[in-house]
Design a protein around this motif. Sequence first.
Motif, short mmCIF file in Angstrom:
data_model
loop_
_atom_site.label_atom_id
_atom_site.label_comp_id
_atom_site.label_asym_id
_atom_site.label_seq_id
_atom_site.Cartn_x
_atom_site.Cartn_y
_atom_site.Cartn_z
N LEU A 274 32.51 42.99 30.26
CA LEU A 274 31.40 42.04 30.39
C LEU A 274 31.65 41.08 31.55
O LEU A 274 32.81 40.86 31.93
N PRO A 275 30.61 40.50 32.13
CA PRO A 275 30.78 39.62 33.29
C PRO A 275 31.81 38.50 33.07
O PRO A 275 32.57 38.18 33.98
N GLU A 276 31.81 37.94 31.88
CA GLU A 276 32.76 36.84 31.61
C GLU A 276 34.18 37.35 31.35
O GLU A 276 35.10 36.55 31.19
N GLN A 277 34.34 38.70 31.34
CA GLN A 277 35.66 39.27 31.06
C GLN A 277 36.23 40.06 32.23
O GLN A 277 37.34 40.58 32.13
N ASN A 278 35.50 40.19 33.34
CA ASN A 278 36.06 40.98 34.45
C ASN A 278 36.43 40.08 35.63
O ASN A 278 35.76 39.08 35.92
N LEU A 279 37.51 40.44 36.29
CA LEU A 279 38.11 39.58 37.30
C LEU A 279 37.22 39.30 38.50
O LEU A 279 37.15 38.14 38.94
N PRO A 280 36.53 40.28 39.09
CA PRO A 280 35.72 39.96 40.26
C PRO A 280 34.67 38.87 40.01
O PRO A 280 34.49 37.96 40.82
N ASP B 5 41.98 35.10 29.65
CA ASP B 5 42.82 33.98 29.21
C ASP B 5 44.28 34.17 29.59
O ASP B 5 44.97 33.20 29.94
N ILE B 6 44.76 35.42 29.55
CA ILE B 6 46.19 35.66 29.76
C ILE B 6 46.53 35.87 31.23
O ILE B 6 47.56 35.40 31.71
N VAL B 7 45.65 36.58 31.97
CA VAL B 7 45.99 36.97 33.35
C VAL B 7 45.03 36.37 34.38
O VAL B 7 45.48 35.73 35.34
N TYR B 8 43.74 36.55 34.19
CA TYR B 8 42.79 36.22 35.26
C TYR B 8 42.75 34.73 35.58
O TYR B 8 42.63 34.35 36.75
N ASN B 9 42.83 33.90 34.55
CA ASN B 9 42.85 32.46 34.83
C ASN B 9 44.10 32.06 35.61
O ASN B 9 44.05 31.15 36.46
N VAL B 10 45.20 32.75 35.35
CA VAL B 10 46.44 32.48 36.09
C VAL B 10 46.29 32.91 37.54
O VAL B 10 46.71 32.21 38.47
#
Length: 314
Positions: free
Chosen positions: A10-16, A300-305
Motif C-alpha cells: 500500500l502507498p503508506e507501506q512502500n518506500l518510494p 516503522d522498522i526500516v523505511y523511517n530509519v
Amino acid sequence: MDGMTWLLNLPEQNLPLILADNGFDVWIANARGTRYSCKHTSLDPSSPDFWNWSWDEMATYDLPAIFDYVSNQTGQKINFVGHSLGTLVALASFSEGKLVNQVKSVALLSPVAYLSHMKTALLVIAANSFVGEIINLSGMAEFDPKGLPVVDFIKSLCLVPGVDCRNLFTAITGLRENCCLNSSSVDLFMMNEPQPTSTKNIVHLSQNVRLGVLTKFNYGRPDYNIMHYGEIYPPIYNLSNIPPNLPLFISYGGKDALSDVIDVKIMLDHLKFHDADKLSVQFIEDYAHADYVMGVNAKDIVYNVVTTFFKHQF
C-alpha cells in the motif's frame, strides 16, 4: 526484478512513496532485461547478442547511465537505495570509483555481495549443479524463470531431497523465514515476478556462490579472460576501495536465506576502515529477504530509519 516490486505494498507501506511524501524526488530503476528495460538502439530481445551481459555490465554501464540521467535532470547529488542485486551492482560500481562524485548517501537493504553461505536450497543446488552453464551451452541466452526450458530445469532440481518447490517464492526467498509479509503483495509479486535476465548473469552469480569471491565474470578459459581483462583470472571487486567518507546505511536480517548473516559480515569486514561516523549498520533478527520490500512493518522498522538517514546527509 523490475521497479514495480518496490510498489507492491500500500502507498503508506512502500518506500518510494514514503520518500516522496517526505519531499524527496524519487526515481525508480529497472534491471536490464526486465519488461520495462527491453529496448535497445540496435538489438532485439530475440537476438542472443541482446543478452550478452551480466551484472558486470549493470555495474559498469547501467547504473552510471541512471545516475547521469538523474543528475542531469535534477542538478543534485543522489541518495541511492538498493535491495538484493541492486546492492551488489552499487557496491561493485562504488568499488571502482564510479558514481562516487554523484552520490550523497547510500542505503543497502538485504545486501548481496558474498554469496557462499546462502541457505536457499534451490539456488545453492542450481549454482553447484552448473545449471546456468548448462543452459548457456544449450544456446539459450535469455533466462526466463517462467519460460518452459527453465521451468523444466527447475522441476528437475526440485526432485533433489531437501528442496521444497511447492511455491517458487518460498523456494527462492524462504517464505517461512519472512516474518511480516503482506499476503496480497506476495500474490501480486508472483503474478508479475520474477522477470527475465540473461543466462550469463545467472552463470556469473553462480560463480560468486561457488567461489565465495566477488570477481568479474569468469569466461572459463585463460585466453578469453586475457582478451577481456588482460590477465588469466578475472579481477576482484575490492570493496575496501569504496571511499571511507561515503555515507552508508546497511540493514540486514537474521533470517535472510539469500543475504546470509555470515556473508554480510564478510562484506562488513571489507568496510572495517570506513569512517565510523559514515557507516550505520542495522540488524533485524526476525527479518528475511522479502521483508525489506513487502513487510507490513517495514515502514516503522526500516523505511523511517532510511528517511532520517538521508535527511541527515549534507
